[in-house]
Design an enzyme around this catalytic site. Structure first.
Site, mmCIF file in Angstrom:
data_model
loop_
_atom_site.group_PDB
_atom_site.id
_atom_site.type_symbol
_atom_site.label_atom_id
_atom_site.label_comp_id
_atom_site.label_asym_id
_atom_site.label_seq_id
_atom_site.Cartn_x
_atom_site.Cartn_y
_atom_site.Cartn_z
ATOM 1 N N GLY A 273 -41.751 25.152 20.984
ATOM 2 C CA GLY A 273 -40.562 25.635 20.496
ATOM 3 C C GLY A 273 -39.986 26.797 20.745
ATOM 4 N N ASP B 104 -35.804 21.582 16.204
ATOM 5 C CA ASP B 104 -36.689 22.226 15.347
ATOM 6 C C ASP B 104 -36.324 23.998 15.396
ATOM 7 O OD1 ASP B 104 -37.085 22.958 18.122
ATOM 8 O OD2 ASP B 104 -39.146 22.121 18.347
ATOM 9 N N LYS C 92 -44.663 27.754 17.409
ATOM 10 C CA LYS C 92 -45.130 26.890 16.576
ATOM 11 C C LYS C 92 -46.088 25.939 17.084
ATOM 12 C CE LYS C 92 -42.421 23.207 17.832
ATOM 13 N NZ LYS C 92 -43.038 21.865 18.428
HETATM 14 C C1 LIG Z 1 -39.769 16.596 19.146
HETATM 15 C C2 LIG Z 1 -39.975 18.128 18.967
HETATM 16 C C3 LIG Z 1 -41.121 18.214 18.279
HETATM 17 O O1 LIG Z 1 -41.455 19.536 17.671
HETATM 18 O O2 LIG Z 1 -40.438 18.581 20.224
HETATM 19 P P1 LIG Z 1 -40.676 19.501 21.099
HETATM 20 O O3 LIG Z 1 -39.325 20.324 21.672
HETATM 21 O O4 LIG Z 1 -41.287 20.851 20.251
HETATM 22 O O5 LIG Z 1 -41.737 19.377 22.449
HETATM 23 C C4 LIG Z 1 -38.773 18.712 18.387
HETATM 24 O O6 LIG Z 1 -38.371 18.527 17.267
HETATM 25 C C5 LIG Z 1 -37.484 18.829 19.422
HETATM 26 O O7 LIG Z 1 -36.564 19.701 19.085
HETATM 27 P P2 LIG Z 1 -35.659 20.473 20.010
HETATM 28 O O8 LIG Z 1 -36.317 20.876 21.251
HETATM 29 O O9 LIG Z 1 -34.916 21.331 19.197
HETATM 30 O O10 LIG Z 1 -34.934 19.217 20.459
HETATM 31 P P3 LIG Z 1 -33.203 18.997 20.380
HETATM 32 O O11 LIG Z 1 -32.592 19.847 21.271
HETATM 33 O O12 LIG Z 1 -32.555 18.682 19.058
HETATM 34 O O13 LIG Z 1 -33.240 17.533 21.385
HETATM 35 C C6 LIG Z 1 -33.294 17.403 22.437
HETATM 36 C C7 LIG Z 1 -33.354 16.004 22.854
HETATM 37 O O14 LIG Z 1 -34.369 15.236 22.471
HETATM 38 C C8 LIG Z 1 -34.284 14.069 21.823
HETATM 39 N N1 LIG Z 1 -34.805 14.049 20.172
HETATM 40 C C9 LIG Z 1 -34.896 15.078 19.610
HETATM 41 C C10 LIG Z 1 -35.189 15.215 18.530
HETATM 42 C C11 LIG Z 1 -35.396 13.838 17.945
HETATM 43 N N2 LIG Z 1 -35.719 13.907 16.537
HETATM 44 N N3 LIG Z 1 -35.058 12.669 18.291
HETATM 45 C C12 LIG Z 1 -34.914 12.716 19.895
HETATM 46 O O15 LIG Z 1 -34.460 11.716 20.354
HETATM 47 C C13 LIG Z 1 -32.801 13.908 21.941
HETATM 48 O O16 LIG Z 1 -32.597 13.024 23.250
HETATM 49 C C14 LIG Z 1 -32.058 15.145 22.079
HETATM 50 O O17 LIG Z 1 -31.094 15.134 23.194
HETATM 51 N N1 LIG Z 2 -33.642 30.509 25.263
HETATM 52 C C1 LIG Z 2 -34.526 29.475 25.848
HETATM 53 N N2 LIG Z 2 -35.754 29.733 26.176
HETATM 54 C C2 LIG Z 2 -36.367 28.582 26.925
HETATM 55 N N3 LIG Z 2 -35.644 27.441 27.316
HETATM 56 C C3 LIG Z 2 -34.261 27.379 27.186
HETATM 57 C C4 LIG Z 2 -33.660 28.434 26.248
HETATM 58 N N4 LIG Z 2 -32.440 27.870 25.993
HETATM 59 C C5 LIG Z 2 -32.259 26.773 26.891
HETATM 60 N N5 LIG Z 2 -33.505 26.452 27.349
HETATM 61 C C6 LIG Z 2 -33.839 25.083 27.972
HETATM 62 O O1 LIG Z 2 -34.461 24.287 27.015
HETATM 63 C C7 LIG Z 2 -35.329 23.519 27.368
HETATM 64 C C8 LIG Z 2 -36.751 23.401 26.702
HETATM 65 O O2 LIG Z 2 -36.946 24.501 25.740
HETATM 66 P P1 LIG Z 2 -38.546 25.053 25.259
HETATM 67 O O3 LIG Z 2 -37.938 25.208 23.857
HETATM 68 O O4 LIG Z 2 -38.954 25.902 26.180
HETATM 69 O O5 LIG Z 2 -38.958 23.685 25.169
HETATM 70 P P2 LIG Z 2 -40.033 22.952 23.981
HETATM 71 O O6 LIG Z 2 -38.703 22.549 23.024
HETATM 72 O O7 LIG Z 2 -40.655 21.698 24.540
HETATM 73 O O8 LIG Z 2 -40.737 23.774 23.492
HETATM 74 C C9 LIG Z 2 -35.888 24.035 29.098
HETATM 75 O O9 LIG Z 2 -35.539 22.961 29.812
HETATM 76 C C10 LIG Z 2 -34.809 25.177 29.110
HETATM 77 O O10 LIG Z 2 -33.969 25.035 30.218
#
Ligand SMILES: C[C@@](CO)(OP(=O)(O)O)[C@H](O)COP(=O)(O)OP(=O)(O)OC[C@H]1O[C@@H](n2ccc(N)nc2=O)[C@H](O)[C@@H]1O
Ligand SMILES: Nc1ncnc2c1ncn2[C@@H]1O[C@H](COP(=O)(O)OP(=O)(O)O)[C@@H](O)[C@H]1O
Length: 314
Positions: free
Chosen positions: A101, A137, A9
């Site tokens: 994501g 996400d 995404k």
């Molecule tokens: C912020 C976004 C935007 O799309 O970043 P990307 O991962 O795509 O870069 C996402 O929602 C990320 O989603 P995801 O990667 O599933 O995050 P999670 O595992 O739920 O959270 C990882 C960590 O990010 C922080 N977190 C995440 C989501 C949120 N609304 N507030 C937060 O503060 C928290 O510290 C949490 O422990």
């Molecule tokens: N199936 C997976 N694919 C990628 N990363 C993973 C997975 N499971 C756990 N992780 C951990 O999640 C973190 C970020 O995940 P990723 O989805 O690639 O990033 P983002 O949320 O920024 O798109 C990495 O530090 C990785 O070690």
């Protein structure tokens, strides 16, 4: 054996609100699924004891219970009250910590593949709740297309699909830690009005997708494309404020994507960036510019909801 395309995404605008009591942040974003994908293969057989093994060729991906797909499968088996021997294989084609994501998508793909393998389905409610427990996400990958994400990002609502655009993604070698990016955002802010910005963004999204006048302040733009309406009134990703100063090379990549684009931005917390283009020629030119800066660039396109579901299972 069931193999699923684990599509990724981009975020079309992302506003970060205040931290919540649970440590997560309120946010509002538009998610859009795109064609780039990993492949997730699941083999599952009902058994007296549950065992889960996971293989992935990427050194940055954990192959144990820290893996999003592993977690999702363990939680889904519990919710289905089933024990099974499960093998998960992730063919990782997308960047890790890229902001597109990919890891979250792997989790959603694993749930859907497990259900297919077992010939059983969770209720839609249970599936979405479980996905939100794996990551903020993950639920959006159970909906697909163009979506509004609110609360901590896990409450996802389908929007009318945007038309399919050409995209160029830039994948810098650097990764960005999402929790660290949120901490950096907190450190730079006076946050009084932050919730107001989320509410305003949600209202602008509603108006843009309803095709209502007033989005640009001008009468007569009822039929305006929602994306153009949003871009005209400002479509920002708050993470750029904290990520660009730390990684200045990303600014140059955004400029390379910007020329000839409808919109270009960091995706999620980065480090991936993208540009949206009306023509393949404009996308090709942008891809060349990004590559000439020494960064990997891929041409792809947005994936509307119907295509997302129609092409998911291999
Ligand atoms: C912020 C976004 C935007 O799309 O970043 P990307 O991962 O795509 O870069 C996402 O929602 C990320 O989603 P995801 O990667 O599933 O995050 P999670 O595992 O739920 O959270 C990882 C960590 O990010 C922080 N977190 C995440 C989501 C949120 N609304 N507030 C937060 O503060 C928290 O510290 C949490 O422990
Ligand atoms: N199936 C997976 N694919 C990628 N990363 C993973 C997975 N499971 C756990 N992780 C951990 O999640 C973190 C970020 O995940 P990723 O989805 O690639 O990033 P983002 O949320 O920024 O798109 C990495 O530090 C990785 O070690």
């Amino acid at each position: 054996m069931t193999t699923v395309r684990s599509y990724s995404k981009i975020n079309l605008g992302l506003h970060i609100g205040p931290p919540r009591p649970d440590g997560y942040h309120h946010l509002a974003t538009i998610y859009q699924t795109i064609e780039l994908h990993d492949l997730v293969t699941v083999t599952a057989t009902v058994s007296g004891e549950t065992s889960i093994t996971l293989r992935c060729q990427h050194p940055g991906v954990p192959c144990d219970e820290r893996n999003t797909a592993y977690k999702a499968v363990a939680m889904a088996l519990d919710a289905l009250e089933t024990k099974a021997a499960v093998e998960i294989a992730i063919d990782k084609r997308l960047p890790v910590q890229g902001g597109i994501g990919a890891g979250s998508a792997n989790a959603a793909a694993a749930i859907l593949a497990l259900e297919a393998e077992l010939g059983r389905q969770l209720t839609a409610n249970a599936r979405l709740a479980l996905a939100g427990g794996v990551g903020s996400d993950v639920p959006m990958f159970l909906i697909g297309g163009t979506m509004l994400g609110i609360e901590r990002g896990e409450e996802t609502f389908p929007l009318p699909d945007l038309p399919s655009f050409h995209i160029v993604t830039a994948f810098p070698e650097v990764g960005v830690s999402t929790p660290q990016a949120f901490r950096d955002w907190d450190a730079t802010l006076t946050q009084n009005a932050e919730n107001d910005r989320l509410i305003e963004f949600r209202r602008r999204v509603a108006m843009a997708f309803a095709g209502q006048p007033g989005v640009s302040g001008k009468a007569g733009d009822l039929a305006e494309e929602p994306l153009l309406a949003l871009v005209r009134t400002g479509l920002e990703n708050d993470f750029e404020t904290v990520v660009f100063p730390q990684q200045p090379s990303l600014r140059a990549l955004k400029s390379a994507l910007e020329e000839g684009s409808l919109y270009s931005a960091l995706s999620g917390s980065g480090s991936s960036l993208f540009g949206l283009y009306c023509t393949e020629e404009a996308a090709q030119a942008a891809q060349q510019r990004v590559r000439s800066l020494g960064c990997e660039a891929r041409q792809t396109r947005t994936l509307p909801r119907s295509e997302y579901w129609a092409t998911m299972f291999i």
